[in-house]
Design a protein around this motif. Structure first.
Motif, mmCIF file in Angstrom:
data_model
loop_
_atom_site.group_PDB
_atom_site.id
_atom_site.type_symbol
_atom_site.label_atom_id
_atom_site.label_comp_id
_atom_site.label_asym_id
_atom_site.label_seq_id
_atom_site.Cartn_x
_atom_site.Cartn_y
_atom_site.Cartn_z
ATOM 1 N N ALA A 327 0.818 -1.215 0.000
ATOM 2 C CA ALA A 327 0.000 0.000 0.000
ATOM 3 C C ALA A 327 0.852 1.266 0.000
ATOM 4 N N GLY A 328 2.180 1.110 -0.018
ATOM 5 C CA GLY A 328 3.056 2.268 -0.047
ATOM 6 C C GLY A 328 3.263 2.904 1.298
ATOM 7 N N VAL A 329 3.068 2.139 2.377
ATOM 8 C CA VAL A 329 3.192 2.656 3.742
ATOM 9 C C VAL A 329 4.490 2.121 4.361
ATOM 10 N N ALA A 330 5.240 2.984 5.013
ATOM 11 C CA ALA A 330 6.472 2.557 5.689
ATOM 12 C C ALA A 330 6.119 1.577 6.807
ATOM 13 N N ALA A 331 6.692 0.382 6.747
ATOM 14 C CA ALA A 331 6.291 -0.687 7.669
ATOM 15 C C ALA A 331 7.250 -0.781 8.847
ATOM 16 N N ASP A 332 7.304 0.279 9.633
ATOM 17 C CA ASP A 332 8.128 0.204 10.844
ATOM 18 C C ASP A 332 7.395 -0.609 11.910
ATOM 19 N N LYS A 333 8.103 -0.914 13.002
ATOM 20 C CA LYS A 333 7.564 -1.806 14.033
ATOM 21 C C LYS A 333 6.252 -1.291 14.612
ATOM 22 N N ASN A 334 6.186 -0.005 14.910
ATOM 23 C CA ASN A 334 4.974 0.550 15.524
ATOM 24 C C ASN A 334 3.794 0.536 14.551
ATOM 25 N N THR A 335 4.071 0.838 13.290
ATOM 26 C CA THR A 335 2.994 0.848 12.290
ATOM 27 C C THR A 335 2.449 -0.564 12.073
ATOM 28 N N VAL A 336 3.355 -1.526 12.009
ATOM 29 C CA VAL A 336 2.915 -2.927 11.842
ATOM 30 C C VAL A 336 2.023 -3.340 13.010
ATOM 31 N N ALA A 337 2.421 -2.988 14.234
ATOM 32 C CA ALA A 337 1.632 -3.362 15.410
ATOM 33 C C ALA A 337 0.264 -2.693 15.376
ATOM 34 N N ALA A 338 0.238 -1.424 15.017
ATOM 35 C CA ALA A 338 -1.040 -0.712 14.948
ATOM 36 C C ALA A 338 -1.928 -1.273 13.850
ATOM 37 N N TYR A 339 -1.321 -1.640 12.743
ATOM 38 C CA TYR A 339 -2.083 -2.204 11.623
ATOM 39 C C TYR A 339 -2.663 -3.566 12.006
ATOM 40 N N LEU A 340 -1.883 -4.356 12.727
ATOM 41 C CA LEU A 340 -2.396 -5.651 13.191
ATOM 42 C C LEU A 340 -3.594 -5.456 14.117
ATOM 43 N N ASP A 341 -3.528 -4.450 14.991
ATOM 44 C CA ASP A 341 -4.670 -4.165 15.865
ATOM 45 C C ASP A 341 -5.892 -3.766 15.037
ATOM 46 N N ALA A 342 -5.675 -2.959 14.009
ATOM 47 C CA ALA A 342 -6.783 -2.523 13.156
ATOM 48 C C ALA A 342 -7.393 -3.700 12.397
ATOM 49 N N LEU A 343 -6.547 -4.606 11.924
ATOM 50 C CA LEU A 343 -7.056 -5.793 11.220
ATOM 51 C C LEU A 343 -7.865 -6.673 12.165
ATOM 52 N N ALA A 344 -7.386 -6.831 13.388
ATOM 53 C CA ALA A 344 -8.107 -7.653 14.363
ATOM 54 C C ALA A 344 -9.476 -7.059 14.668
ATOM 55 N N GLU A 345 -9.532 -5.735 14.695
ATOM 56 C CA GLU A 345 -10.785 -5.055 15.006
ATOM 57 C C GLU A 345 -11.747 -5.074 13.821
ATOM 58 N N ARG A 346 -11.209 -4.872 12.638
ATOM 59 C CA ARG A 346 -12.062 -4.710 11.447
ATOM 60 C C ARG A 346 -12.244 -6.007 10.657
ATOM 61 N N GLY A 347 -11.364 -6.960 10.859
ATOM 62 C CA GLY A 347 -11.360 -8.161 10.020
ATOM 63 C C GLY A 347 -12.467 -9.142 10.353
ATOM 64 N N PRO A 348 -12.579 -10.200 9.559
ATOM 65 C CA PRO A 348 -11.670 -10.476 8.443
ATOM 66 C C PRO A 348 -11.985 -9.623 7.208
#
Length: 365
Positions: A327-348
């Motif tokens: 998606a063109g987003v810098a995948a640093d450690k904090n962003t990955v963790a936040a994205y995983l939380d968002a996927l868990a909340e919004r997914g599948p």
């Protein structure tokens, strides 16, 4: 090996089913477009419906239309009069069937069979033969029948009660071949009572038989028959032989035929089901993103199916990082963790929605 589709004849004989004239004709058109070389949709003696179907289809398909007939001149006449390309004469040949179904001696049965085939050829038709309960018939008795039947290009051996396994199928066909039967004239018809019908058809393919009966989703009496789409896919994947079928149209055509005749199928049905190429496990999706073949036997799009990846609570850091980078987003450690939380909340979420979430929630504003 060539396929003969028996979906519409076998399926129509299932308890509680009664396909209409229109359903059968439309389904045959679909199967014809798929490239199935033989289609057996009718048993004309059963009634006006099948006779109408036969008359409507006569001379209008690339596939050879087969009409089923008992070894009786009256049955054969109905098939010939309707314009069948092939008349498939069937008769029981095992000792058990001769005693309990036909009430005939073996010599009487042989005479009936020869006379029926002669009747077809004498009236300008092409005969095929199906020997009912052949796989429970003594090999020597079958050899004699093959010697008597010189005209039919294909003589099909029916496992009428679904008693064979791949091992016994191979042994039986080898024994026939060693006794002089040309397997290039042999057809097979399996039932799935032991769950082996498709595997038996594949064994017969390896042995070099001429033809195999199969039906979409295995529709047929009792447990059903060899599964058309599974036989095609297995031959294509394992033997690089699509049996002359248009691979990319396989799944869509089979689904349309089932919809046409108001038959359902399980979402996890091999080849056909929509959920057979779905993945959500964190380890799985990460691997699938880099190489789908890691966890799939074939690309489902090869046969007109679809792959679906899901992302949510099970998604791991590897898959999350891939999605963010895609998606063109810098995948640093904090962003990955936040994205995983968002996927868990919004997914599948499917792949498109997961990428959209990454872009909208974590992309540069």
């Amino acid at each position: 090996m060539e396929l003969s589709d028996v979906t519409l004849r076998e399926g129509d004989q299932m308890p509680g089913r009664e396909f209409t004239t229109e359903q059968k004709i439309q389904a045959v058109r679909e199967l014809d477009d798929l490239g199935v070389p033989y289609i057996q949709p009718v048993f004309p003696v059963t009634g006006e419906k099948d006779r109408t179907v036969l008359a409507e289809l006569a001379g209008t398909t690339d596939a050879e239309i087969i009409a089923l007939a008992r070894a009786l001149s009256s049955d054969i006449e109905l098939a010939l009069d309707g314009g069948a390309d092939i008349v498939e004469v069937f008769l029981s040949v095992s000792d058990r069937h001769l005693e309990h179904l036909l009430g005939k001696s073996r010599r009487e049965m042989e005479t009936m069979l020869v006379d029926a085939v002669d009747y077809v050829t004498d009236h300008g038709g092409i005969p095929h033969v199906t020997l009912a309960d052949a796989f429970r018939t003594d090999v020597n008795d079958l050899v004699r029948i093959f010697e008597l039947l010189t005209d039919p290009p294909v003589v099909t051996l029916a496992d009428s009660v679904g008693v064979r396994t791949p091992s016994s199928t191979r042994h039986f066909l080898k024994e026939l071949e060693s006794n002089g039967v040309n397997l290039g004239r042999v057809g097979v018809h399996f039932h799935d009572d032991l769950g082996c019908a498709t595997a038996n058809a594949l064994t017969a393919y390896e042995m070099g038989v001429a033809k195999a009966d199969a039906s979409i989703a295995g529709l047929g009496e009792r447990a059903g028959n060899s599964v058309l789409e599974e036989v095609i896919a297995a031959c294509a994947v394992d033997f690089d032989d699509s049996l002359g079928i248009h691979e990319e149209a396989l799944v869509p055509t089979c689904r349309r035929v089932l919809e046409t005749v108001d038959e359902s199928y399980d979402e996890r049905k091999a080849v056909l089901g929509s959920k057979t190429a779905e993945h959500e496990s964190g380890i799985h999706t990460a691997a699938m993103l880099s190489d789908p073949a890691t966890l799939e036997p074939f690309d489902p799009t090869r046969f007109g199916g679809e792959r679906q990846l899901w992302f949510g609570a099970p998604t791991g850091t590897g898959a999350a990082r891939w999605l963010l980078e895609r998606a063109g987003v810098a995948a640093d450690k904090n962003t990955v963790a936040a994205y995983l939380d968002a996927l868990a909340e919004r997914g599948p979420l499917n792949l498109d929605d997961a990428l959209q979430l990454a872009t909208h929630q974590f992309g540069e504003s």
